[in-house]
Design a protein around this motif. Structure first.
Motif, mmCIF file in Angstrom:
data_model
loop_
_atom_site.group_PDB
_atom_site.id
_atom_site.type_symbol
_atom_site.label_atom_id
_atom_site.label_comp_id
_atom_site.label_asym_id
_atom_site.label_seq_id
_atom_site.Cartn_x
_atom_site.Cartn_y
_atom_site.Cartn_z
ATOM 1 N N VAL A 135 2.692 -10.268 -3.851
ATOM 2 C CA VAL A 135 2.139 -11.274 -2.917
ATOM 3 C C VAL A 135 3.260 -12.174 -2.393
ATOM 4 O O VAL A 135 3.233 -12.614 -1.246
ATOM 5 C CB VAL A 135 0.967 -12.126 -3.491
ATOM 6 C CG1 VAL A 135 -0.235 -11.293 -3.822
ATOM 7 C CG2 VAL A 135 1.384 -12.951 -4.662
ATOM 8 N N LYS A 136 4.273 -12.375 -3.230
ATOM 9 C CA LYS A 136 5.406 -13.218 -2.776
ATOM 10 C C LYS A 136 6.215 -12.479 -1.708
ATOM 11 O O LYS A 136 6.980 -13.080 -0.970
ATOM 12 C CB LYS A 136 6.282 -13.591 -3.965
ATOM 13 C CG LYS A 136 5.535 -14.462 -4.974
ATOM 14 C CD LYS A 136 6.247 -15.755 -5.294
ATOM 15 C CE LYS A 136 5.338 -16.818 -5.859
ATOM 16 N NZ LYS A 136 4.850 -16.639 -7.197
ATOM 17 N N ARG A 137 6.029 -11.176 -1.645
ATOM 18 C CA ARG A 137 6.707 -10.408 -0.570
ATOM 19 C C ARG A 137 5.840 -10.379 0.686
ATOM 20 O O ARG A 137 6.126 -9.674 1.636
ATOM 21 C CB ARG A 137 6.974 -8.976 -1.031
ATOM 22 C CG ARG A 137 8.076 -8.902 -2.061
ATOM 23 C CD ARG A 137 8.224 -7.488 -2.608
ATOM 24 N NE ARG A 137 9.251 -7.452 -3.634
ATOM 25 C CZ ARG A 137 9.434 -6.457 -4.489
ATOM 26 N NH1 ARG A 137 8.650 -5.403 -4.436
ATOM 27 N NH2 ARG A 137 10.400 -6.509 -5.374
ATOM 28 N N GLY A 138 4.685 -11.050 0.634
ATOM 29 C CA GLY A 138 3.853 -11.177 1.840
ATOM 30 C C GLY A 138 2.620 -10.293 1.875
ATOM 31 O O GLY A 138 1.915 -10.261 2.885
ATOM 32 N N LEU A 139 2.352 -9.566 0.801
ATOM 33 C CA LEU A 139 1.167 -8.699 0.824
ATOM 34 C C LEU A 139 -0.097 -9.483 0.462
ATOM 35 O O LEU A 139 -0.033 -10.501 -0.225
ATOM 36 C CB LEU A 139 1.338 -7.552 -0.177
ATOM 37 C CG LEU A 139 2.495 -6.583 0.045
ATOM 38 C CD1 LEU A 139 2.398 -5.412 -0.930
ATOM 39 C CD2 LEU A 139 2.492 -6.041 1.477
ATOM 40 N N SER A 140 -1.238 -8.969 0.923
ATOM 41 C CA SER A 140 -2.521 -9.553 0.526
ATOM 42 C C SER A 140 -2.795 -9.149 -0.920
ATOM 43 O O SER A 140 -2.119 -8.251 -1.457
ATOM 44 C CB SER A 140 -3.629 -9.008 1.419
ATOM 45 O OG SER A 140 -3.811 -7.637 1.126
ATOM 46 N N LEU A 141 -3.821 -9.750 -1.529
ATOM 47 C CA LEU A 141 -4.087 -9.435 -2.935
ATOM 48 C C LEU A 141 -4.352 -7.938 -3.145
ATOM 49 O O LEU A 141 -3.758 -7.316 -4.020
ATOM 50 C CB LEU A 141 -5.291 -10.253 -3.439
ATOM 51 C CG LEU A 141 -5.707 -9.956 -4.877
ATOM 52 C CD1 LEU A 141 -4.564 -10.184 -5.857
ATOM 53 C CD2 LEU A 141 -6.905 -10.795 -5.280
ATOM 54 N N VAL A 142 -5.198 -7.384 -2.290
ATOM 55 C CA VAL A 142 -5.554 -5.982 -2.528
ATOM 56 C C VAL A 142 -4.342 -5.064 -2.319
ATOM 57 O O VAL A 142 -4.113 -4.118 -3.095
ATOM 58 C CB VAL A 142 -6.802 -5.569 -1.719
ATOM 59 C CG1 VAL A 142 -6.550 -5.521 -0.243
ATOM 60 C CG2 VAL A 142 -7.342 -4.242 -2.205
ATOM 61 N N GLU A 143 -3.537 -5.387 -1.325
ATOM 62 C CA GLU A 143 -2.315 -4.578 -1.112
ATOM 63 C C GLU A 143 -1.350 -4.749 -2.291
ATOM 64 O O GLU A 143 -0.701 -3.796 -2.738
ATOM 65 C CB GLU A 143 -1.597 -5.034 0.163
ATOM 66 C CG GLU A 143 -2.338 -4.711 1.445
ATOM 67 C CD GLU A 143 -1.780 -5.491 2.643
ATOM 68 O OE1 GLU A 143 -2.027 -5.066 3.774
ATOM 69 O OE2 GLU A 143 -1.104 -6.543 2.445
ATOM 70 N N ALA A 144 -1.282 -5.968 -2.779
ATOM 71 C CA ALA A 144 -0.363 -6.248 -3.895
ATOM 72 C C ALA A 144 -0.796 -5.471 -5.148
ATOM 73 O O ALA A 144 0.047 -4.929 -5.872
ATOM 74 C CB ALA A 144 -0.336 -7.749 -4.175
ATOM 75 N N VAL A 145 -2.114 -5.418 -5.379
ATOM 76 C CA VAL A 145 -2.608 -4.679 -6.550
ATOM 77 C C VAL A 145 -2.240 -3.202 -6.404
ATOM 78 O O VAL A 145 -1.728 -2.566 -7.334
ATOM 79 C CB VAL A 145 -4.142 -4.866 -6.706
ATOM 80 C CG1 VAL A 145 -4.712 -3.890 -7.728
ATOM 81 C CG2 VAL A 145 -4.459 -6.307 -7.102
ATOM 82 N N GLN A 146 -2.473 -2.697 -5.193
ATOM 83 C CA GLN A 146 -2.144 -1.298 -4.906
ATOM 84 C C GLN A 146 -0.674 -1.001 -5.234
ATOM 85 O O GLN A 146 -0.369 -0.060 -5.953
ATOM 86 C CB GLN A 146 -2.295 -1.119 -3.405
ATOM 87 C CG GLN A 146 -3.211 -0.056 -2.925
ATOM 88 C CD GLN A 146 -3.277 -0.180 -1.403
ATOM 89 O OE1 GLN A 146 -3.877 -1.125 -0.887
ATOM 90 N NE2 GLN A 146 -2.637 0.737 -0.729
ATOM 91 N N GLU A 147 0.210 -1.824 -4.717
ATOM 92 C CA GLU A 147 1.651 -1.589 -4.916
ATOM 93 C C GLU A 147 2.040 -1.766 -6.376
ATOM 94 O O GLU A 147 2.813 -1.003 -6.921
ATOM 95 C CB GLU A 147 2.484 -2.535 -4.027
ATOM 96 C CG GLU A 147 2.424 -2.211 -2.559
ATOM 97 C CD GLU A 147 2.691 -0.726 -2.266
ATOM 98 O OE1 GLU A 147 3.711 -0.193 -2.721
ATOM 99 O OE2 GLU A 147 1.844 -0.093 -1.596
ATOM 100 N N ALA A 148 1.489 -2.806 -7.001
ATOM 101 C CA ALA A 148 1.845 -3.087 -8.400
ATOM 102 C C ALA A 148 1.454 -1.913 -9.283
ATOM 103 O O ALA A 148 2.215 -1.501 -10.166
ATOM 104 C CB ALA A 148 1.148 -4.366 -8.859
ATOM 105 N N LEU A 149 0.273 -1.364 -9.037
ATOM 106 C CA LEU A 149 -0.211 -0.295 -9.916
ATOM 107 C C LEU A 149 0.603 0.985 -9.773
ATOM 108 O O LEU A 149 0.617 1.814 -10.678
ATOM 109 C CB LEU A 149 -1.699 -0.039 -9.683
ATOM 110 C CG LEU A 149 -2.602 -1.204 -10.120
ATOM 111 C CD1 LEU A 149 -4.068 -0.876 -9.864
ATOM 112 C CD2 LEU A 149 -2.396 -1.563 -11.596
ATOM 113 N N LYS A 150 1.304 1.117 -8.659
ATOM 114 C CA LYS A 150 2.165 2.304 -8.502
ATOM 115 C C LYS A 150 3.316 2.266 -9.502
ATOM 116 O O LYS A 150 3.928 3.277 -9.802
ATOM 117 C CB LYS A 150 2.697 2.366 -7.072
ATOM 118 C CG LYS A 150 1.624 2.780 -6.072
ATOM 119 C CD LYS A 150 2.179 2.858 -4.666
ATOM 120 C CE LYS A 150 1.039 3.092 -3.686
ATOM 121 N NZ LYS A 150 1.423 2.791 -2.304
#
Ligand code: AGP
Length: 609
Positions: A135-150
């Motif tokens: 999220v600190k890189r500018g993603l929304s929560l749902v996008e951030a969850v998606q990226e984090a889980l990768k």
């Protein structure tokens, strides 16, 4: 395992969260917590111990919030404490999590090197940091969850909130259950149906690698790449009691069926397939300590003692260290010969068995090293030992041990490989082969469980007998003891476990057509000898149920009934053998009208001498 509840809608969330968590209490937990967004701020309350502590912490607060998440924790990484309780907060992100993140220590190092600080010992906090980083890189929560889980390897069900997005609640699953519930003006997220059954029966079950967004208007599901997924709504017809047991009639049966998952969780993150090594640094022994070991004592009670007996075969074969196995209640009274070159392994699922704890204290008093194999994080055994291997079977509610037993066997197998690799007895190639074999185990257990009906049929034929003999040799002998113990414990039928070769030294006198023998005769180096034992029983009109290896047609003609198991490694076959024996005892107990989950006179853990 832990419990998750989440809600977003038009009602006050805190009472809903507490109510949901109460409905998950039966699963066992050591701490609990909630997070909600109120006046645009995230609030977190967490407590060690029972939910009433959390309720006390919340009492007197006039909260009104319509979005929140809650959690009951059964510790896996890090002892039970307020810091380790969920939800975990990193800046404006809060997360609750069930499961085990395999690569958490590696991720933690990476995140720490970026200057991130950790407030707990949990693997969950890593997820919160990963999402916060996105999220600190500018993603929304749902996008951030998606990226984090990768970036995450392992098993999880999560629920996440972000202070800046109070209109959505995000969840995701991989390997741990997560269900969404829909009702007028709101949506729920839960690890288990009982948590939301008071509010809705319209649910959607998530599958692995799915991410869900909940809003007061409904839900949206996508895969990890963000592609939308359409899912069917299901109607839950279970009543609350059925729901607690996951639809099974008893906790014991549910726990028998949980064994593939329990074993997967016990090996998760501990195998290095490339090197043939096992990660078990938590036992607290250096390579020099291991190389200097003169002897090992394994000490335990009841079912855990049976695991210890099987462990002796594994450790002696793979690490070539002499192992003595003791019943814990005998150990300290025989003044055991222990010194700095001795290692004591205490096996106890609860970590609270008084006699086993006394054995740990005795070993330490005599300057021996001691570690435990335990299912309860932060238990007395874990705290008092120099190290601990946790089995990750999850809470076991049925008094008769089932999934904790097979997880102990697997922990011992891991330990045997670990010691063997350090000592150089197990080569890299052999280590790889052992790990390969071990990885097949959960699937093979599933195949055995599929044949439950066959066991039920046999139980119907044998439920009226008053006495049973269970026979096995080599590593199968401890399983004969365990099969007999299961039958005794829950059906109150007299059953004796014996090393098959010992039968002719006494028990053979008991054999007649009223005393069936359950014989473990899988393909191994003592197969012919066990076959002779079967012939001895048959010659005395004894009935024989054989547990044999698939493809062994010959045995079918020699015994009254046969149950086939997949051909497997002789040291791990005991795990497979335990399953039909648990089911056999279970079905006989049901037929006889016994209370399988709470058998008479027994306690789940024996905390007195
Ligand atoms: C197992 O079915 C029994 N309930 C009992 O024998 C049990 O294994 C024993 O009391 C040891 O318990 P522990 O593993 O918690 O130390």
């Amino acid at each position: 395992m832990c419990g998750i509840i989440g809600y977003i809608g038009n009602q006050n969330v805190v009472p809903i969260l507490i109510d949901g968590l109460k409905r998950l209490e039966y699963r066992g937990y050591d701490s609990a917590g909630v997070a909600f967004i109120q006046d645009n701020k995230i609030e977190v309350r967490r407590c060690v111990g029972k939910l009433k502590n959390l309720e006390m912490a919340l009492s007197g607060e006039k909260s009104f919030s319509t979005i929140g998440i809650g959690h009951t924790r059964w510790a896996t990484h890090g002892r039970p404490s307020e810091e380790n309780a969920h939800p975990h907060r990193v800046d404006n992100i809060v997360v609750v999590h069930n499961g085990i993140i395999e690569n958490y220590s590696q991720l933690k190092k990476e995140l720490a090197s970026e200057g991130r600080r950790f407030a707990s010992e949990t693997d969950t906090e890593v997820i919160a940091h990963l999402i916060d980083r996105q999220v600190k890189r500018g993603l929304s929560l749902v996008e951030a969850v998606q990226e984090a889980l990768k970036e995450v390897k392992g098993a999880y069900a999560i629920a996440v909130l972000r202070q800046e997005e109070p209109e959505i609640l995000v969840g995701a699953r991989n390997g741990c259950p997560l269900v969404a519930g829909l009702c007028q003006g709101g949506a729920f997220l839960a690890s288990d149906i009982p948590a939301i059954l008071n509010y809705t029966r319209d649910v959607v079950f998530l599958d692995d690698k799915e991410i869900i967004t909940l809003t007061p208007e409904g839900i949206r599901i996508m895969d990890i790449e963000g592609s939308p997924i359409e899912k069917e709504l299901s109607k839950v017809i279970w009543n609350p009691v059925m729901a607690e047991k996951g639809g099974y009639r008893h906790f014991m049966l549910k726990e028998i069926y949980e064994q593939p998952r329990a074993i997967m969780d016990t090996i998760r993150g501990r195998l290095s397939h490339d090197t043939g090594n096992v990660y078990l640094d938590e036992i607290g022994l250096s390579a020099d300590d291991i190389k200097g070991l003169k002897n090992i004592f394994i000490v335990a009670c009841g079912t855990s003692w049976h695991a210890a007996l099987a462990g002796k075969f594994m450790i002696e074969e793979m690490a070539r260290i002499p192992v003595e196995v003791d019943v814990a209640s005998e150990f300290r009274y025989r003044d055991p010969i222990i010194d700095e070159g001795s290692l004591l392994i205490a096996i106890t699922q609860s970590g609270e068995t008084a006699d086993t704890l006394a054995a740990i204290r005795e070993a330490k008093r005599k300057k021996g090293k001691a570690f435990s194999i335990c299912n309860v994080v932060g238990s007395t055994a874990a705290r008092e030992s120099d190290g601990v291997i946790y089995t990750h079977a999850g809470p076991e509610i049925g008094v008769a041990a089932t999934k904790t037993f097979t997880s102990q066997l697997v922990a011992l197998y891991l330990l045997a490989i670990y010691l063997g690799r350090v000592k150089g007895v197990v080569s890299q190639g052999a280590g790889k082969r052992h790990l390969e074999v071990l990885s097949q185990l959960p699937h093979l257990i599933e195949k055995v469980l599929e044949k439950n009906e066959k066991i039920e049929e046999m139980a119907r034929l044998y439920s009226h007998y008053k006495d049973f003999l269970y026979l096995g040799r080599g590593p199968n002998y401890p399983i004969a003891l365990e099969g007999a113990l299961k039958l005794k414990e829950i059906s109150y039928i007299h059953a004796e476990g014996y090393p098959a070769g010992e039968m002719k030294h006494g028990p053979i006198a008991l054999i007649d057509d009223q005393m069936p023998s359950v014989v473990l005769i899988t393909k191994n180096s003592v197969y012919d000898k066990v076959l002779s034992n079967i012939m001895e029983v048959k010659a005395r009109s004894g009935k024989v149920i054989a547990l044999a290896t698939e493809g062994d047609q010959d045995i079918a003609g020699r015994v009254d009934h046969v149950f086939y198991l997949p051909e497997f490694d002789p040291l791990l076959t005991p795990v497979l053998l335990a399953i039909p024996l648990q089911l056999f005892a279970y079905h006989i107990a049901i037929i006889r009208g016994c209370d399988v989950d709470q058998p008479r006179n027994l306690a789940k853990s024996v905390t007195v001498e």
